[in-house]
Every structure is written in structure tokens, then in C-alpha cells.
Scaffold this motif. Structure first.
Motif, PDB file in Angstrom:
ATOM      1  N   LEU A   1       0.907  -0.808   0.135  1.00  0.00           N
ATOM      2  CA  LEU A   1       0.223   0.182  -0.109  1.00  0.00           C
ATOM      3  C   LEU A   1       0.959   1.693  -0.068  1.00  0.00           C
ATOM      4  CD1 LEU A   1      -2.757   1.936  -0.067  1.00  0.00           C
ATOM      5  CD2 LEU A   1      -2.638   1.093   2.868  1.00  0.00           C
TER       6      LEU A   1
ATOM      7  N   ASN B   1       1.885   2.232  -3.588  1.00  0.00           N
ATOM      8  CA  ASN B   1       0.876   2.794  -4.503  1.00  0.00           C
ATOM      9  C   ASN B   1       0.406   4.561  -3.825  1.00  0.00           C
ATOM     10  OD1 ASN B   1       0.139  -0.529  -4.098  1.00  0.00           O
ATOM     11  ND2 ASN B   1      -1.013   1.195  -5.776  1.00  0.00           N
TER      12      ASN B   1
ATOM     13  N   SER C   1      -1.871   3.658 -10.166  1.00  0.00           N
ATOM     14  CA  SER C   1      -1.875   4.412  -8.998  1.00  0.00           C
ATOM     15  C   SER C   1      -1.128   5.741  -9.617  1.00  0.00           C
ATOM     16  CB  SER C   1      -1.463   3.865  -8.412  1.00  0.00           C
ATOM     17  OG  SER C   1      -2.120   3.281  -7.189  1.00  0.00           O
TER      18      SER C   1
ATOM     19  N   VAL D   1      -7.362   9.392  -3.714  1.00  0.00           N
ATOM     20  CA  VAL D   1      -8.243   7.509  -2.587  1.00  0.00           C
ATOM     21  C   VAL D   1      -9.027   6.763  -3.938  1.00  0.00           C
ATOM     22  CG1 VAL D   1     -10.001   6.515  -1.212  1.00  0.00           C
ATOM     23  CG2 VAL D   1      -9.043   8.904  -0.547  1.00  0.00           C
ATOM     24  N   ILE D   2      -9.190   7.190  -5.117  1.00  0.00           N
ATOM     25  CA  ILE D   2      -8.986   6.366  -6.584  1.00  0.00           C
ATOM     26  C   ILE D   2      -7.646   5.826  -6.616  1.00  0.00           C
ATOM     27  CG2 ILE D   2      -9.780   6.884  -8.864  1.00  0.00           C
ATOM     28  CD1 ILE D   2     -11.616   9.314  -8.082  1.00  0.00           C
TER      29      ILE D   2
ATOM     30  N   ALA E   1      -6.512   3.045  -4.257  1.00  0.00           N
ATOM     31  CA  ALA E   1      -8.053   1.912  -4.158  1.00  0.00           C
ATOM     32  C   ALA E   1      -7.587   0.768  -6.010  1.00  0.00           C
ATOM     33  CB  ALA E   1      -8.800   2.599  -4.340  1.00  0.00           C
TER      34      ALA E   1
ATOM     35  N   THR F   1      -4.771  -0.343  -5.767  1.00  0.00           N
ATOM     36  CA  THR F   1      -4.255  -1.599  -4.996  1.00  0.00           C
ATOM     37  C   THR F   1      -5.314  -2.558  -5.403  1.00  0.00           C
ATOM     38  OG1 THR F   1      -3.984  -0.186  -3.227  1.00  0.00           O
ATOM     39  CG2 THR F   1      -4.929  -2.316  -3.270  1.00  0.00           C
ATOM     40  N   LEU F   2      -6.341  -2.093  -6.389  1.00  0.00           N
ATOM     41  CA  LEU F   2      -7.171  -3.401  -6.842  1.00  0.00           C
ATOM     42  C   LEU F   2      -6.136  -4.099  -7.630  1.00  0.00           C
ATOM     43  CD1 LEU F   2      -9.880  -5.096  -6.835  1.00  0.00           C
ATOM     44  CD2 LEU F   2     -10.840  -2.841  -8.400  1.00  0.00           C
TER      45      LEU F   2
ATOM     46  N   GLY G   1     -15.359   5.405 -10.007  1.00  0.00           N
ATOM     47  CA  GLY G   1     -15.187   6.733  -7.962  1.00  0.00           C
ATOM     48  C   GLY G   1     -15.218   7.686  -9.037  1.00  0.00           C
TER      49      GLY G   1
END
Length: 337
Positions: A87, A90, A126, A160-161, A164, A167-168, A321
Motif C-alpha cells: 500500500l 501505491n 496509481s 483515494v481513487i 484504491a 491496489t485493486l 470512482g
């Protein structure tokens, strides 16, 4: 406390917003016989004021950001990112995207370079999401028009988008969806000479000139569209399509931004005019994010680097998002404006 509030309002309105420039242009046009309260005079005032304001802010921001970037050439950036995992990697990549004043098409070559260098796919995505959506330029320009609350929340949610989404993509293990010539490519580390102050300043100025040449046409188009919306399109029409009476306004605005190609500097005047006409804040910001992140030309370019499955997942993550953020801003608009 009142002194701090007054000082901040002066900074936001007169320094970032350049209210003095707007008044000066209005006085000059009125002296030339143009009525700036009318449609024609008002359109000319909007066009001149927004064009000068955006290009001046753009020049100052690019100069500062590019000077900072001179300390972090791509090779050094790859090494820094390579030290982090999970994390944190990212988050760092998303933050790196905020100091790259590029549109989505300009970010893709860096994404390709990072991927070829062997950085995790989620980390590079990211960066790719963050770079066009939440650069420092967007923060300053949004502050100049919508205020610091909107600007800060916009940047935070954009990050955040990016985190996330990256990470996805990392957890889906889609490395085989990157084109082979990129997966098997290797970027060579070039030894960087230590630059002096004048060298860095020269580099920063070159970036200002280069970026200004690239974005100027889109700024002019965006300001022109904004002037038309601001002075010629009836407010009732904007409210009926993009106001709170239309629950699908955010979705329509996101979709409307995709065929366009511009960066944050070209979309700001359109957003400013739409908001002034009664469009909801979330709708306006969704349009901006749709243009800067999912423009059709940049998706075509990205398709050259990734296969359709990964491209589709990237588009889906960004679209969902953006829509969520749009509705969230609509919900909290009364509290922040």
C-alpha cells in the motif's frame, strides 16, 4: 482569527483569483464602449480574464514544480519507488502523480517507462490515475475558484481513487495484460550530472514554455466554451440538465467529458461557468475528472500499452470512482460552499 480569515480571503480572491485583474479588464472594456453586463461585453471580459489568469497561474506553477522535479529524474524516481512495497508504494506513486503537471496523454509514456523498469503494475497505475486528475495545478486553480475546502477534498478523494484503483489492479494480477514489448522492455539508468541552480532554472523555464505551447489551444477552447455557457446559455436549461432535479447529472457529466481532450487548465473555465449557472458541484467536478482522466485520445494511446481487458478494468475503476465522488460532492455541497 479575524485577521487570518481576512488575509486568506485576500489571498484567495486577489492573488489566486486575480479579482483585481477582472476589475481592471472590466474598466478597460467599459472605457472602450463595451457594456460588460451585456452578453457580448460579458463574454469578452470572461474570455480575456480567464485566459490571462489561467496562463499566469499555469506558468508560475509549472516553473516551481519543474524546478522541484529537476531533483528527481525518472531513473532516481524509479529507484525511490522500488524501495517501497504494498500500500505504501501505491500511496507514494499517487503522491508522485500530484507533482507531475501532465495531461493523461503525457503521463502514459512515464507509465510505460515505470512498467518497463519492473515496477509493480498496481504502483504504476496509481501514478497513471493520479497524474492527470489531482496535480498541484488543479489544487491551486480549484482554490482560486471554488475555495480551499473544495480543492483539498477534491485532491484527497482523487488520491483515494488512485491508491484504491492501483491496489485493486495489483491484487487482480493482470501483468499478462500488459503488451509484451513493455513487459520485456528494460529502461537503462543514465548517470545524471549534478545540476546547478541556473541549470535547474533553465530546465524549469523550458518546461513552462513547452507546457504553455501544448495547453494554450485547450485553454483558449475551454475559456471560449466557458464564456458561451456563462453569458449565452439560459440558467434554467443548465439547472434542468445538471442541477439537483436530474439524479443522473453526475453520470451524464462524466460521459460528456470522455470524448473531449484537455487537461485541468482547459476544463476549469467550463466548470466555473457551469457552477455559476446552477450546475451542482459534484456534476461539475465529475465532468472535469472525466475529461482529464478518461479522454478518448488518452484511452487510445493507453490501448497501445495494455490489452483490452486491463484497459476495460482501468476505465471501470476510474468511472465508478468519479461517479461516487460526484454524488458525494453533491451531498456535501451545502456544507463546503
Amino acid at each position: 482569527m479575524e485577521v487570518i480569515k481576512t488575509a486568506w480571503e485576500f489571498f484567495q480572491n486577489e492573488i489566486l483569483g486575480m479579482g483585481w485583474l477582472n476589475r481592471l479588464i472590466s474598466t478597460g472594456l467599459n472605457a472602450c464602449g463595451l457594456d460588460t453586463t451585456g452578453r457580448i461585453g460579458g463574454s469578452i471580459q470572461f474570455f480575456i480574464y480567464d485566459t490571462i489568469k489561467i496562463m499566469v497561474l499555469l506558468g508560475v506553477l509549472i516553473l516551481i514544480i519543474s524546478y522541484i522535479q529537476s531533483y528527481f529524474p525518472p531513473e532516481r524516481t524509479k529507484k525511490i519507488l522500488g524501495r517501497f512495497h504494498g500500500l505504501w508504494a501505491n500511496i507514494l506513486a499517487a503522491l508522485l502523480g500530484t507533482i507531475t503537471p501532465f495531461c493523461s496523454c503525457s503521463s502514459i509514456p512515464l507509465f510505460i517507462g515505470f512498467t518497463s523498469a519492473g515496477l509493480p503494475l498496481g504502483v504504476t497505475f496509481s501514478f497513471l490515475i493520479s497524474s492527470p486528475m489531482v496535480d498541484l495545478g488543479s489544487l491551486v486553480l480549484l482554490m482560486s475558484i471554488f475555495g480551499w475546502k473544495v480543492a483539498v477534498i477534491y485532491v484527497v478523494l482523487g488520491l483515494v481513487i488512485a491508491v484504491a484503483g492501483g491496489t485493486l489492479i495489483e491484487n487482480l494480477h493482470l501483468e499478462n495484460q500488459v503488451e509484451e514489448y513493455i513487459r520485456h522492455g528494460r529502461s537503462m539508468d543514465v548517470l545524471q550530472d549534478e545540476l546547478h541552480f541556473k541549470d535547474r532554472l533553465h530546465y524549469a523555464w523550458e518546461q513552462v514554455v513547452s507546457t504553455a505551447k501544448k495547453v494554450a489551444p485547450y485553454v483558449l477552447i475551454g475559456v471560449g466554451i466557458g464564456a458561451i455557457i456563462h453569458n449565452w446559455i439560459p440558467e434554467d436549461f443548465i439547472v434542468s440538465v445538471l442541477g439537483d432535479n436530474n439524479p443522473f447529472g453526475v453520470i451524464l457529466a462524466t460521459a460528456a467529458g470522455i470524448p473531449m481532450y484537455a487537461d485541468i487548465f482547459g476544463t476549469i473555465p467550463i466548470a466555473e461557468a457551469l457552477l455559476a449557472k446552477g450546475a451542482l458541484l459534484g456534476v461539475v467536478l465529475s465532468f472535469m475528472m472525466g475529461v482529464t482522466t478518461l479522454s478518448l485520445p488518452s484511452m487510445i494511446m493507453l490501448r497501445k500499452a495494455v490489452k483490452p481487458k486491463l484497459l476495460g478494468i482501468f476505465i471501470a475503476i476510474c468511472t465508478i470512482g468519479i461517479i461516487i465522488i460526484g454524488y458525494l460532492f453533491n451531498l456535501i455541497q451545502p456544507m463546503i460552499i
